[in-house]
Design a protein around this motif. Structure first.
Motif, PDB file in Angstrom:
ATOM      1  N   GLN A 134     -63.246 -86.831 -15.759  1.00 35.55           N
ATOM      2  CA  GLN A 134     -62.548 -88.107 -15.619  1.00 35.55           C
ATOM      3  C   GLN A 134     -63.454 -89.229 -16.119  1.00 35.55           C
ATOM      4  O   GLN A 134     -64.587 -89.366 -15.661  1.00 35.55           O
ATOM      5  N   ILE A 135     -62.962 -90.005 -17.070  1.00 36.50           N
ATOM      6  CA  ILE A 135     -63.739 -91.129 -17.608  1.00 36.50           C
ATOM      7  C   ILE A 135     -62.879 -92.380 -17.603  1.00 36.50           C
ATOM      8  O   ILE A 135     -61.644 -92.305 -17.636  1.00 36.50           O
ATOM      9  N   ASN A 136     -63.545 -93.527 -17.544  1.00 37.26           N
ATOM     10  CA  ASN A 136     -62.824 -94.806 -17.504  1.00 37.26           C
ATOM     11  C   ASN A 136     -62.168 -95.148 -18.831  1.00 37.26           C
ATOM     12  O   ASN A 136     -61.205 -95.906 -18.879  1.00 37.26           O
ATOM     13  N   GLY A 137     -62.678 -94.626 -19.914  1.00 42.78           N
ATOM     14  CA  GLY A 137     -62.143 -94.903 -21.244  1.00 42.78           C
ATOM     15  C   GLY A 137     -62.924 -94.143 -22.283  1.00 42.78           C
ATOM     16  O   GLY A 137     -64.073 -93.739 -22.049  1.00 42.78           O
ATOM     17  N   SER A 143     -66.129 -96.130 -23.128  1.00 46.12           N
ATOM     18  CA  SER A 143     -66.691 -96.840 -21.981  1.00 46.12           C
ATOM     19  C   SER A 143     -68.122 -96.382 -21.703  1.00 46.12           C
ATOM     20  O   SER A 143     -68.594 -95.374 -22.230  1.00 46.12           O
ATOM     21  N   ASP A 173     -69.019 -95.210 -18.915  1.00 48.24           N
ATOM     22  CA  ASP A 173     -68.848 -93.964 -18.172  1.00 48.24           C
ATOM     23  C   ASP A 173     -68.838 -92.762 -19.119  1.00 48.24           C
ATOM     24  O   ASP A 173     -69.473 -91.729 -18.853  1.00 48.24           O
ATOM     25  N   LYS A 210     -66.009 -88.080 -10.312  1.00 49.03           N
ATOM     26  CA  LYS A 210     -66.353 -89.468 -10.042  1.00 49.03           C
ATOM     27  C   LYS A 210     -66.597 -90.188 -11.348  1.00 49.03           C
ATOM     28  O   LYS A 210     -67.226 -89.650 -12.250  1.00 49.03           O
ATOM     29  N   THR A 211     -66.096 -91.375 -11.436  1.00 48.21           N
ATOM     30  CA  THR A 211     -66.326 -92.191 -12.628  1.00 48.21           C
ATOM     31  C   THR A 211     -67.304 -93.307 -12.284  1.00 48.21           C
ATOM     32  O   THR A 211     -67.305 -93.830 -11.171  1.00 48.21           O
ATOM     33  N   LYS A 233     -68.547 -96.887 -12.297  1.00 50.10           N
ATOM     34  CA  LYS A 233     -67.904 -98.186 -12.398  1.00 50.10           C
ATOM     35  C   LYS A 233     -68.477 -98.944 -13.583  1.00 50.10           C
ATOM     36  O   LYS A 233     -69.690 -99.109 -13.701  1.00 50.10           O
ATOM     37  N   ASN A 234     -67.581 -99.373 -14.477  1.00 48.99           N
ATOM     38  CA  ASN A 234     -68.044-100.098 -15.654  1.00 48.99           C
ATOM     39  C   ASN A 234     -68.708-101.412 -15.260  1.00 48.99           C
ATOM     40  O   ASN A 234     -68.242-102.117 -14.356  1.00 48.99           O
ATOM     41  N   LYS A 243     -60.872-100.188 -26.276  1.00 46.61           N
ATOM     42  CA  LYS A 243     -60.173 -99.080 -26.949  1.00 46.61           C
ATOM     43  C   LYS A 243     -59.829 -99.455 -28.381  1.00 46.61           C
ATOM     44  O   LYS A 243     -60.048 -98.673 -29.315  1.00 46.61           O
TER      45      LYS A 243
END
Length: 523
Positions: free
Chosen positions: A142-145, A148, A150, A263-264, A266-267, A418
């Motif tokens: 799981q990644i934020n983008g 990103s 992350d 867990k990602t 936090k950017n 993105k």
């Protein structure tokens, strides 16, 4: 009584504190044993073997070569391998990872279309970045983008750090051969053993046959020259490829079979007070607006305004150009920093900050336009070069990214990171598929033919690869021109040497066909 009172205290002191846990080696932990049992599977064995083979082939066909057609073929084989490995009947492959295959393959195909070493380093860096992101997505992290912080941290952690702790896993995958008693598995194992034993024996026989028959020796030598086979290099490739394959196998096995916490990170962002940012932007914009005013007065006001400064048009274009590009890149970084780091209210930037950011981006756009116009002025006087084309390309990419940041100021849900990432990928695809060295040669030679009194534009032909050879035909009738200091015959010979030095199998490119015809016709 006193002794009895001390006994409970003594017993209590021997009890470990509630937070204490005895040390358990990693290879004894249940999650590690489960990881090991998952690795000991048919797919685990296949990917371990394929990883070693792919790494050896990478060194043979790409790393120690100037690759051509080998790149798209190799990348297709790589994708088939990892898609087979990560594909499960009950879980479809990550769509984003599959879609990223399109630009990756386009970049790979560019190696087959033409040979442009001046831009390949950009293609390689982008291609490696895309593959790393794909592997993380295929591992269901799981990644934020996609672009990103992350994603970057997970790439570093899972593709470059964790494999060192899992180097034993590819070897454990061979345990499936002990567990499975099927005839097919045994036959495959016996065949592999037969191949390993046959290779040194075949090498000895080949050496004897070469010494025994001169015709056979000539045929073997011709075949070796065609495919570029070098036994000394092959030894080095095996020395480098096998440990690299074990490392790659450990990374792939870890991505699929090792349990990971979803867990990602936090950017980083939304942490600086808007008053600080607003004040900072106001001061920067004052200087920017003042400079933009001069750009309108001198550059956009026509030739007469520039002549009043006492310098020529070309000199004005050259003077401060790279400083202007540097200032534009700094302002772009500031705008991006402001959008990401400024504290937001209800996920929105304040009107003050939004307007200041729009002014900053618009002013930077004017700087880019000014820089582009200066560059075209300079090109018209001194011709094209690789650095000038790359500069124009970079400014076009930055210009589009500025547009996305302006949109972000008005549309909060707009995924600016993105779109910046997509713009860079598309820009690299266009740059890779475009034969810029051929364009440079064509433009400079045509400029020289129109104005033979200015021979400097053809000096850049020395820095181009054989892909520019077809354009040299235009200069054959003028090769003895006294005003051209360049040695035309030496230039053609250099292109011939460059073309002949490439591997005819792995390094084949489409443009080499026409280049070979033209160079062979030259005197």
């Amino acid at each position: 009584m006193e002794n009895n009172d001390l006994i409970p205290e003594a017993k209590a002191s021997t009890q470990p504190p509630p937070y204490y846990a005895s040390y358990v080696p990693r290879n004894k932990k249940p999650e590690y044993l489960e990881f090991k049992s998952r690795v000991t599977s048919f797919k685990g064995l296949i990917i371990s073997v394929l990883s070693i083979m792919l790494c050896i082939l990478f060194f043979e066909t790409i790393f120690f070569q100037s690759p051509g057609i080998a790149v798209p073929i190799y990348l297709a084989a790589f994708y088939c391998s990892i898609y087979y490995f990560f594909r499960e009947n009950d879980t479809p492959l990550n769509k984003a990872a599959v879609l990223l295959t399109i630009p990756a393959m386009l970049m790979a195909v560019s190696f087959f279309i033409h040979y442009t070493p001046s831009t390949r380093w950009i293609t390689w860096l982008t291609l490696m970045g895309i593959i790393c992101i794909q592997l993380i997505l295929l591992g269901n992290y799981q990644i934020n983008g996609l672009f990103s912080l992350d994603a970057f941290v997970k790439v570093i952690s899972n593709l470059f750090a964790k494999p060192f702790t899992n180097l034993a896993m590819p070897f454990y995958s061979f345990g499936i051969l002990k567990n499975r008693k099927s005839e097919t598995t045994k036959n495959v194992l016996y065949a592999l053993i037969g191949i390993v034993v046959a290779i040194p024996v075949a090498a000895i026989l080949m050496a004897l046959f070469v010494q025994a028959d001169a015709v056979f020796a000539a045929s073997v030598k011709a075949f070796k020259n065609f495919i570029g086979l070098d036994f000394d290099r092959l030894t080095l490739e095996l020395f480098l490829g096998i440990p690299s394959g074990v490392f790659l196998g450990a990374a792939l096995l870890g991505l699929k079979y090792e349990k990971h916490k979803d867990k990602t990170i936090k950017n980083v962002g939304s942490c600086i007070e808007s008053v600080i940012i607003g004040t900072f932007l106001t001061i920067i914009n004052i200087f920017l607006i003042a400079f933009v005013g001069f750009q309108f007065m001198y550059l956009f006001g026509g030739l007469d305004n520039i002549k009043t400064s006492g310098i020529s048009y070309a000199e004005y274009a050259r003077r401060g150009f790279f400083e202007l590009c540097t200032a534009s890149a700094i302002i772009f970084a500031i705008a991006f920093f402001v959008i990401v780091m400024t504290k937001k209210k209800n996920a929105k930037l304040s009107i003050w900050i939004s307007l200041e950011t729009v002014i900053l981006c618009a002013g930077d756009g004017v700087l880019l336009i000014s820089a582009v116009k200066r560059m075209f002025m300079y090109i018209s006087a001194y011709g094209l070069s690789i650095r000038r084309v790359l500069t124009l390309w970079l400014m076009a990419v930055i210009g589009l990214c500025l547009l996305w940041m302006i949109i972000k100021c008005f549309k909060i849900r707009f995924a600016v990171t993105k779109w910046i990432g997509v713009t860079v990928i598309i820009g690299v695809c266009i740059l890779s598929l475009t034969n810029i060295e051929k364009i440079i040669a064509e433009y400079n030679i045509d400029s020289y033919l129109k104005n033979p009194d200015e021979p400097s534009v053809v000096f850049y032909l020395n820095k181009l690869s054989y892909t520019a050879a077809p354009q040299l035909e235009k200069l054959w009738d003028l090769s003895a021109h006294q005003k051209t200091e360049i040695n035309f015959n030496e230039l053609v010979e250099n292109k011939k040497i460059q073309l002949s030095a490439r591997n005819k199998l792995y390094g084949f490119t489409l443009d080499s066909i026409e280049a070979s015809k033209i160079l062979n016709k030259s005197k």
